[in-house]
Design a protein around this motif. Structure first.
Motif: not given
Length: 263
Positions: A39-44, A50-57
């Motif tokens: 997220w930090a890399r993309f945001r830069r 930019l909404d958050l919808k985590p897909c973690l696994h």
């Protein structure tokens, strides 16, 4: 090995019945640091909303599920039906979003199930019926009307009430008799069920000694043509239906047996 079996059953109950999946939860925790970093890399480099919808696994999983017994039985039996080109194929209780969809992609398939399907699906003719009841089935299909019939991962549920069906300890025997009744002479039945140390895991399913299913089929005029065994890891092998092989299967805790019968 018993503790692994017990943990597997506990995970199944928590995930499938209560919506609590410990494996997915642990995988999601593992994915949190990767999510924050990405997220930090993309945001830069991005200035828009930019909404958050985590897909973690999912980053830790394979591209698709190919180790499942359902995957292999659905694929194999659909291919066998494609190759045999029956005049009419009827299915009883198999997975609509797996096997039935596979077959419907290349031909029409008629489906009987004790539960309703309210959506129209291309290539699928659906009828609600209880395979344990000859009268219920006879409302749609006459005796000896089918040349090709399938019942995959379904007969082990008959009579246990899991899907709203009537409680009947002999449910699978009634189901087998009615399946055989629908077949014309020379017709083929593709049937799969859990095989191993015989028991009822109420109200989920039976696990059958394979000889129980063979005896039940023989009593209804069905002759075994082929037996395919799928293990929990998705390994597929052909089994000889001799006394030694059947005894070994009956001692195992669990496999899936895919039986091909002729009438």
């Amino acid at each position: 090995m018993k503790w692994k079996s017990r943990l597997g059953k506990l995970n199944w109950v928590l995930s499938s019945q209560f919506g609590i999946d410990p494996r997915r939860f642990l995988g999601a925790l593992r994915g949190v640091p990767f999510f924050v970093r990405d997220w930090a890399r993309f945001r830069r480099g991005f200035s828009g909303r930019l909404d958050l919808k985590p897909c973690l696994h999912e980053r830790f999983e394979e591209a698709g599920v190919t180790g499942s017994e359902y995957f292999w039985q659905d694929l194999l039996v659909a291919r066998w039906i494609f190759e045999s080109k029956p005049a009419r194929h009827v299915d009883v209780g198999s997975r609509v979003d797996g096997f039935v969809a596979h077959v419907a992609s290349f031909r029409q398939i008629e489906v009987l199930d004790v539960r309703p399907i309210t959506r129209n699906v291309p290539g699928v003719v659906f009828r609600q019926a209880d395979m344990m009841s000859a009268d219920s089935v006879a409302a749609f299909l006459a005796e000896g009307e089918c040349d090709s019939l399938s019942c995959l991962h379904a007969i082990e549920h008959f009579g246990l009430g899991r899907y709203g069906d009537p409680i009947d300890p002999s449910g699978y025997e009634r189901g087998m008799a009615n399946l055989a009744r629908l077949l014309k002479p020379g017709g083929t039945l593709y049937l799969s069920a859990p095989v191993g140390r015989e028991r009822v895991e109420f109200n989920a399913n039976w696990v059958f000694d394979p000889r129980t299913l063979l005896r039940c089929a023989k009593a209804n005029g069905l002759t075994l043509q082929k037996l395919t065994v799928i293990d929990r890891a998705g390994g597929v092998r052909q089994a000889e239906p001799d006394a030694e092989s059947l005894e070994a299967l009956a001692r195992d805790e669990y496999n899936l047996g895919v039986f091909v019968y002729k009438k």
